[in-house]
Design a protein around this motif. Structure first.
Motif, PDB file in Angstrom:
ATOM      1  N   LYS A 195       0.844  -1.189   0.000  1.00 59.43           N
ATOM      2  CA  LYS A 195       0.000   0.000   0.000  1.00 59.43           C
ATOM      3  C   LYS A 195       0.879   1.238   0.000  1.00 59.43           C
ATOM      4  O   LYS A 195       1.970   1.243   0.579  1.00 59.43           O
ATOM      5  N   VAL A 255       1.249   5.090   1.184  1.00 64.13           N
ATOM      6  CA  VAL A 255       0.717   5.925   2.259  1.00 64.13           C
ATOM      7  C   VAL A 255       1.440   7.269   2.271  1.00 64.13           C
ATOM      8  O   VAL A 255       2.671   7.333   2.178  1.00 64.13           O
ATOM      9  N   TRP A 256       0.665   8.340   2.397  1.00 63.13           N
ATOM     10  CA  TRP A 256       1.231   9.680   2.578  1.00 63.13           C
ATOM     11  C   TRP A 256       0.332  10.452   3.529  1.00 63.13           C
ATOM     12  O   TRP A 256      -0.894  10.405   3.421  1.00 63.13           O
ATOM     13  N   GLY A 262      -0.437   9.817   6.455  1.00 63.34           N
ATOM     14  CA  GLY A 262      -1.290   8.926   7.214  1.00 63.34           C
ATOM     15  C   GLY A 262      -2.492   8.398   6.449  1.00 63.34           C
ATOM     16  O   GLY A 262      -3.377   7.758   7.017  1.00 63.34           O
ATOM     17  N   THR A 263      -2.529   8.653   5.147  1.00 61.43           N
ATOM     18  CA  THR A 263      -3.666   8.245   4.320  1.00 61.43           C
ATOM     19  C   THR A 263      -3.221   7.229   3.278  1.00 61.43           C
ATOM     20  O   THR A 263      -2.187   7.408   2.630  1.00 61.43           O
ATOM     21  N   VAL A 264      -4.016   6.174   3.096  1.00 62.89           N
ATOM     22  CA  VAL A 264      -3.715   5.161   2.082  1.00 62.89           C
ATOM     23  C   VAL A 264      -4.157   5.700   0.717  1.00 62.89           C
ATOM     24  O   VAL A 264      -5.335   5.967   0.487  1.00 62.89           O
ATOM     25  N   GLU A 272      -3.725   0.563  -2.728  1.00 62.58           N
ATOM     26  CA  GLU A 272      -3.478  -0.717  -2.080  1.00 62.58           C
ATOM     27  C   GLU A 272      -3.847  -1.829  -3.054  1.00 62.58           C
ATOM     28  O   GLU A 272      -4.932  -1.808  -3.628  1.00 62.58           O
ATOM     29  N   TYR A 281      -7.859  11.608  -3.969  1.00 69.50           N
ATOM     30  CA  TYR A 281      -6.645  12.304  -3.538  1.00 69.50           C
ATOM     31  C   TYR A 281      -5.740  12.725  -4.702  1.00 69.50           C
ATOM     32  O   TYR A 281      -4.698  13.321  -4.487  1.00 69.50           O
ATOM     33  N   VAL A 328       6.050   9.562  -0.397  1.00 64.68           N
ATOM     34  CA  VAL A 328       4.989   8.554  -0.306  1.00 64.68           C
ATOM     35  C   VAL A 328       5.664   7.222  -0.001  1.00 64.68           C
ATOM     36  O   VAL A 328       6.561   6.791  -0.716  1.00 64.68           O
ATOM     37  N   LYS A 329       5.263   6.589   1.097  1.00 69.72           N
ATOM     38  CA  LYS A 329       5.861   5.325   1.525  1.00 69.72           C
ATOM     39  C   LYS A 329       5.049   4.166   0.983  1.00 69.72           C
ATOM     40  O   LYS A 329       3.836   4.137   1.121  1.00 69.72           O
ATOM     41  N   GLU A 353       4.432   0.405   1.653  1.00 66.15           N
ATOM     42  CA  GLU A 353       4.600  -0.601   2.696  1.00 66.15           C
ATOM     43  C   GLU A 353       4.052  -1.926   2.192  1.00 66.15           C
ATOM     44  O   GLU A 353       3.060  -1.967   1.476  1.00 66.15           O
TER      45      GLU A 353
END
Length: 94
Positions: free
Chosen positions: A3, A5-6, A8-10, A13, A35, A90-91, A93
């Motif tokens: 997924k 995430v940036w 705190g928002t996905v 995914e 987004y 943007v991570k 994970e």
């Protein structure tokens, strides 16, 4: 399942990502379109083709050109055509 995430928002995914040059490319139907805003930025890759960009906006904060995709790829990159990848904080994970 990977997924993106940036803030705190996905953003995306999917268990159907394609990994190219260390980047997870997410199918377009796996992104949370609310987004994403089209950007006028374009870049070119010699073997993938011309990339288009999205800016990402979460809770009023904008991450300009944080996502990119290839609307029409060259032959060797057909597996990522239309898929979306991320950078600029943007991570992704797993």
């Amino acid at each position: 399942m990977p997924k993106a995430v940036w803030n705190g928002t996905v953003l995306a995914e999917s268990d159907r990502t394609e990994v190219v040059e260390g980047n997870h490319y997410f199918p377009i139907d796996s992104i949370n379109k609310e987004y994403f805003k089209e950007s006028s930025t374009h870049t070119s890759c010699p073997w993938k083709g011309q990339a288009s960009y999205y800016s990402v906006e979460v809770d009023g904060q904008v991450n300009k050109d944080a996502a990119w995709y290839y609307p029409s790829t060259k032959e060797k990159a057909k597996n990522i055509e239309g898929y979306v990848a991320f950078w600029k904080g943007v991570k992704v994970e797993s």
